[in-house]
Design an enzyme around this catalytic site. Structure first.
Site, PDB file in Angstrom:
ATOM      1  N   ASP A  49      -6.572  -3.190  -7.376  1.00 46.15           N
ATOM      2  CA  ASP A  49      -7.161  -3.526  -5.786  1.00 46.15           C
ATOM      3  C   ASP A  49      -7.804  -4.607  -6.443  1.00 46.15           C
ATOM      4  O   ASP A  49      -7.693  -5.338  -7.522  1.00 46.15           O
ATOM      5  CB  ASP A  49      -8.125  -2.544  -5.108  1.00 46.15           C
ATOM      6  CG  ASP A  49      -8.424  -3.134  -4.068  1.00 46.15           C
ATOM      7  OD1 ASP A  49      -8.179  -2.852  -3.217  1.00 46.15           O
ATOM      8  OD2 ASP A  49      -9.908  -3.849  -3.483  1.00 46.15           O
TER       9      ASP A  49
ATOM     10  N   TYR B 289     -14.460 -11.921  -0.035  1.00 44.98           N
ATOM     11  CA  TYR B 289     -14.948 -10.871  -0.022  1.00 44.98           C
ATOM     12  C   TYR B 289     -16.126 -10.704  -0.570  1.00 44.98           C
ATOM     13  O   TYR B 289     -17.123 -10.564  -0.995  1.00 44.98           O
ATOM     14  CB  TYR B 289     -14.562  -9.727  -0.302  1.00 44.98           C
ATOM     15  CG  TYR B 289     -13.294  -8.971   0.728  1.00 44.98           C
ATOM     16  CD1 TYR B 289     -13.624  -8.016   1.089  1.00 44.98           C
ATOM     17  CD2 TYR B 289     -11.969  -9.419   0.547  1.00 44.98           C
ATOM     18  CE1 TYR B 289     -12.720  -7.359   1.917  1.00 44.98           C
ATOM     19  CE2 TYR B 289     -10.843  -8.805   1.403  1.00 44.98           C
ATOM     20  CZ  TYR B 289     -11.363  -8.185   2.163  1.00 44.98           C
ATOM     21  OH  TYR B 289     -10.700  -7.445   2.821  1.00 44.98           O
TER      22      TYR B 289
ATOM     23  N   ARG C  28      -7.226  11.222  -6.134  1.00 49.67           N
ATOM     24  CA  ARG C  28      -8.227  10.842  -5.852  1.00 49.67           C
ATOM     25  C   ARG C  28      -9.639  11.721  -6.111  1.00 49.67           C
ATOM     26  O   ARG C  28     -10.543  11.224  -6.894  1.00 49.67           O
ATOM     27  CB  ARG C  28      -8.040   9.515  -4.370  1.00 49.67           C
ATOM     28  CG  ARG C  28      -9.626   9.184  -3.787  1.00 49.67           C
ATOM     29  CD  ARG C  28      -8.473   8.295  -3.980  1.00 49.67           C
ATOM     30  NE  ARG C  28     -10.271   6.817  -3.075  1.00 49.67           N
ATOM     31  CZ  ARG C  28     -11.420   7.518  -2.928  1.00 49.67           C
ATOM     32  NH1 ARG C  28     -11.988   7.791  -4.151  1.00 49.67           N
ATOM     33  NH2 ARG C  28     -12.368   6.592  -1.886  1.00 49.67           N
TER      34      ARG C  28
ATOM     35  N   ARG D 282       0.758  -1.540  -0.186  1.00 51.89           N
ATOM     36  CA  ARG D 282       0.079  -0.308   0.108  1.00 51.89           C
ATOM     37  C   ARG D 282       0.474   1.445   0.350  1.00 51.89           C
ATOM     38  O   ARG D 282       0.746   2.002   0.737  1.00 51.89           O
ATOM     39  CB  ARG D 282      -0.533  -0.038   1.231  1.00 51.89           C
ATOM     40  CG  ARG D 282      -2.282  -0.608   1.237  1.00 51.89           C
ATOM     41  CD  ARG D 282      -3.679  -0.451  -0.036  1.00 51.89           C
ATOM     42  NE  ARG D 282      -4.458  -1.649   0.370  1.00 51.89           N
ATOM     43  CZ  ARG D 282      -5.069  -1.703   1.199  1.00 51.89           C
ATOM     44  NH1 ARG D 282      -5.584  -0.977   2.018  1.00 51.89           N
ATOM     45  NH2 ARG D 282      -6.192  -2.642   0.858  1.00 51.89           N
TER      46      ARG D 282
ATOM     47  N   ARG E 135      -4.468   6.401   0.709  1.00 56.47           N
ATOM     48  CA  ARG E 135      -3.644   7.732   1.551  1.00 56.47           C
ATOM     49  C   ARG E 135      -3.296   9.219   2.661  1.00 56.47           C
ATOM     50  O   ARG E 135      -3.273   9.737   3.113  1.00 56.47           O
ATOM     51  CB  ARG E 135      -5.285   7.571   2.198  1.00 56.47           C
ATOM     52  CG  ARG E 135      -6.838   7.921   1.234  1.00 56.47           C
ATOM     53  CD  ARG E 135      -7.631   7.317   2.353  1.00 56.47           C
ATOM     54  NE  ARG E 135      -7.401   5.854   2.695  1.00 56.47           N
ATOM     55  CZ  ARG E 135      -8.710   5.381   3.654  1.00 56.47           C
ATOM     56  NH1 ARG E 135      -9.826   6.322   4.223  1.00 56.47           N
ATOM     57  NH2 ARG E 135      -7.994   4.104   4.089  1.00 56.47           N
TER      58      ARG E 135
HETATM   59  O1  1CP Z   1       0.259   0.209  -2.837  1.00 53.77           O
HETATM   60  C1  1CP Z   1      -0.614  -0.652  -3.499  1.00 53.77           C
HETATM   61  O2  1CP Z   1       0.027  -2.176  -2.731  1.00 53.77           O
HETATM   62  C2  1CP Z   1      -1.028  -1.512  -4.358  1.00 53.77           C
HETATM   63  C3  1CP Z   1      -2.326  -0.655  -4.153  1.00 53.77           C
HETATM   64  C4  1CP Z   1      -3.349  -1.663  -3.612  1.00 53.77           C
HETATM   65  C5  1CP Z   1      -3.390  -2.712  -3.154  1.00 53.77           C
HETATM   66  C6  1CP Z   1      -1.776  -4.032  -3.920  1.00 53.77           C
HETATM   67  C7  1CP Z   1      -4.669  -1.842  -2.693  1.00 53.77           C
HETATM   68  C8  1CP Z   1      -5.166   0.297  -2.780  1.00 53.77           C
HETATM   69  N1  1CP Z   1      -4.934  -2.758  -2.644  1.00 53.77           N
HETATM   70  C9  1CP Z   1      -4.096  -3.956  -3.110  1.00 53.77           C
HETATM   71  C10 1CP Z   1      -4.749  -5.353  -2.608  1.00 53.77           C
HETATM   72  C11 1CP Z   1      -6.089  -4.915  -1.355  1.00 53.77           C
HETATM   73  N2  1CP Z   1      -6.791  -4.982  -1.654  1.00 53.77           N
HETATM   74  C12 1CP Z   1      -5.952  -6.225  -0.197  1.00 53.77           C
HETATM   75  C13 1CP Z   1      -4.856  -7.486   0.394  1.00 53.77           C
HETATM   76  C14 1CP Z   1      -3.536  -6.546   0.929  1.00 53.77           C
HETATM   77  C15 1CP Z   1      -4.416  -6.013   2.393  1.00 53.77           C
HETATM   78  O3  1CP Z   1      -4.560  -6.967   3.310  1.00 53.77           O
HETATM   79  O4  1CP Z   1      -4.055  -5.059   2.619  1.00 53.77           O
HETATM   80  C16 1CP Z   1      -6.609  -6.393   0.619  1.00 53.77           C
HETATM   81  C17 1CP Z   1      -7.287  -7.311   1.291  1.00 53.77           C
HETATM   82  C18 1CP Z   1      -7.748  -5.424  -0.337  1.00 53.77           C
HETATM   83  C19 1CP Z   1      -9.129  -5.323  -0.136  1.00 53.77           C
HETATM   84  C20 1CP Z   1      -9.238  -3.585   0.375  1.00 53.77           C
HETATM   85  N3  1CP Z   1      -9.499  -2.764  -0.651  1.00 53.77           N
HETATM   86  C21 1CP Z   1      -9.493  -3.121   1.479  1.00 53.77           C
HETATM   87  C22 1CP Z   1      -9.485  -3.272   3.243  1.00 53.77           C
HETATM   88  C23 1CP Z   1     -10.970  -3.441   2.978  1.00 53.77           C
HETATM   89  C24 1CP Z   1     -11.156  -4.337   4.608  1.00 53.77           C
HETATM   90  O5  1CP Z   1     -11.334  -5.599   5.001  1.00 53.77           O
HETATM   91  O6  1CP Z   1     -10.115  -4.398   5.642  1.00 53.77           O
HETATM   92  C25 1CP Z   1      -9.496  -1.646   1.095  1.00 53.77           C
HETATM   93  C26 1CP Z   1      -9.688   0.229   2.339  1.00 53.77           C
HETATM   94  C27 1CP Z   1      -9.278  -1.371  -0.164  1.00 53.77           C
HETATM   95  C28 1CP Z   1      -9.553  -0.166  -1.449  1.00 53.77           C
HETATM   96  C29 1CP Z   1      -8.336   0.507  -1.224  1.00 53.77           C
HETATM   97  N4  1CP Z   1      -7.597  -0.935  -1.969  1.00 53.77           N
HETATM   98  C30 1CP Z   1      -6.125   0.262  -2.228  1.00 53.77           C
HETATM   99  C31 1CP Z   1      -6.709   1.675  -2.260  1.00 53.77           C
HETATM  100  C32 1CP Z   1      -5.302   2.886  -1.909  1.00 53.77           C
HETATM  101  C33 1CP Z   1      -7.825   1.600  -0.935  1.00 53.77           C
HETATM  102  C34 1CP Z   1      -8.023   2.540  -0.091  1.00 53.77           C
HETATM  103  C35 1CP Z   1      -8.719   3.383  -1.420  1.00 53.77           C
HETATM  104  C36 1CP Z   1      -9.255   4.903  -0.923  1.00 53.77           C
HETATM  105  O7  1CP Z   1      -9.790   5.513  -0.726  1.00 53.77           O
HETATM  106  O8  1CP Z   1      -8.847   5.997  -1.716  1.00 53.77           O
END
Ligand code: 1CP
Length: 347
Positions: A76, A155, A39, A26, A30
């Site tokens: 994502d 999910y 964003r 990540r 943000r």
């Molecule tokens: O920078 C990076 O790492 C690249 C982008 C990336 C990756 C690899 C994002 C952007 N998401 C992910 C993978 C991801 N998404 C995972 C696996 C890694 C982990 O465990 O964190 C998972 C479980 C998700 C699902 C997801 N998408 C969540 C988690 C929800 C939960 O169950 O807690 C969330 C909050 C998102 C949205 C998301 N994905 C990525 C971002 C930057 C965001 C936030 C969106 C925003 O508000 O801008």
């Protein structure tokens, strides 16, 4: 730069590069003001992920500030079910919300045939990032990724994150035929999706199994190790040498078995894993990646430095990629990331 000379790819191919290459899960997001700006410009999160110009820009932002050795595609794990037609939205402050699949009818409503067309903008992002790296950061490697089938299925069945995925885990016991069909669909589509990313320029591929550790060992083998092994076979048939990173979060003592039976080349260590234990128990041929506590990065200062140094000390002599034990959290001060980069570069 010649691909084989990129430090991240050398480490992921089994070389004990020192000081170790690093990137952070990540790393775009943000905590960076320049991310928040783009964003807002994109509108919602899905619009950002499907806008190749903006998504490529967001992918490169952290490298400009901190000089990571890897860029991870900005997308994502849930964009794959979205591409197969599952309803998905990201509610502000709540995380992802999907139309849950709870029966055979829900699964039948998906349209895997639509996937290739719907992921096209994401694949275009990969190509744009690759071109951007050649210009701006020629030593950095491009990492493509997908979720592992179990975590994505969590999910898809639950419809949201933030809990323990009770409905999904129960389906795996109560209706393993239906759950197995969801997993198989994900295995096949994930192979296609990752191969498309590699074809567009991704030089290493990572599978995130963030919720694998919610399962007891028998279920873990069936729903995490076996589907991951099937994906690895599918990819290796076409790309025998591409570095593959597997991250079975919270796998604990099953990490060595995951490494050996899936066929990935590097395994991710989560925050709770003792890196000395991993170094002693994951066979020497596998790379290790991890595992600084994201909260130590928020805290910063002497505590951050001490934690980073103890991980470095445990990993010296191993093929190793420094990373966090889970994703960066929004309150992280960017200065702390810069401080961490300096500590890692000292080795
Ligand atoms: O920078 C990076 O790492 C690249 C982008 C990336 C990756 C690899 C994002 C952007 N998401 C992910 C993978 C991801 N998404 C995972 C696996 C890694 C982990 O465990 O964190 C998972 C479980 C998700 C699902 C997801 N998408 C969540 C988690 C929800 C939960 O169950 O807690 C969330 C909050 C998102 C949205 C998301 N994905 C990525 C971002 C930057 C965001 C936030 C969106 C925003 O508000 O801008």
């Amino acid at each position: 730069m010649d691909t084989v000379q990129k430090p991240l790819l050398r480490a992921l191919s089994g070389e004990a590069v020192w000081p170790p290459p690093f990137w952070l899960m990540r790393q775009a997001g943000r905590y960076l003001p320049e991310y928040r700006q783009l964003r807002a410009q994109a509108g919602d999160f899905i619009a950002l992920c499907t806008n190749p110009v903006l998504a490529a820009e967001v992918t490169l932002q952290p490298l400009r500030r901190f000089g990571m050795d890897g860029a991870i595609l900005f997308s994502d794990i849930l964009m794959l079910p979205w591409a197969m037609g599952q309803g998905l939205r990201y509610a502000e402050g709540e995380g992802p919300l999907l139309d849950p699949i709870r029966d055979a009818g829900g699964l039948a409503a998906l349209d895997p045939g639509a996937m290739r067309a719907r992921i096209a903008p994401i694949i275009e992002t990969v190509a744009r990032v690759k071109a951007g790296l050649a210009q701006e950061a020629p030593k950095a490697a491009l990492i493509g990724f997908a979720g592992s089938p179990f975590t994505v299925a969590c999910y898809m069945v639950e419809g949201k994150g933030g809990g323990e995925f009770a409905n999904a885990r129960r389906m795996a016991y109560a209706d393993p035929v239906l759950f197995g069909r969801i997993i198989r669909l994900l295995v096949d589509s994930t192979v296609d999706y990752l191969l498309a990313q590699a074809e567009a320029g991704a030089e290493a591929l990572m599978l995130f199994d963030s919720w694998a550790g919610l399962m007891p060992p028998g279920q873990f083998r069936r729903w995490s190790i076996e589907p991951t092994a099937a994906i690895v076979r599918g990819i290796r048939k076409v790309l025998p040498d591409i570095p593959l990173i597997g991250f079975p979060r919270l796998a604990g003592p099953l990490l060595p078995e995951y490494a050996q039976r899936t066929g990935v080349s590097t395994v991710g260590m989560d925050t709770g894993m003792d890196p000395r234990w991993a170094a002693a128990n994951v066979p020497a041929g596998f790379g290790l990646q991890g595992n600084l506590d994201p909260q130590a990065l928020v805290a910063g200062g002497a505590a951050l430095e001490a934690e980073a140094r103890s991980i470095l000390a445990a990993m010296r002599g191993r093929p190793f990629v420094f990373n966090l034990g889970h994703g960066i959290v929004p309150p992280t001060p960017p200065d702390h990331v810069a401080a961490l980069a300096r500590v890692i570069r000292m080795g």
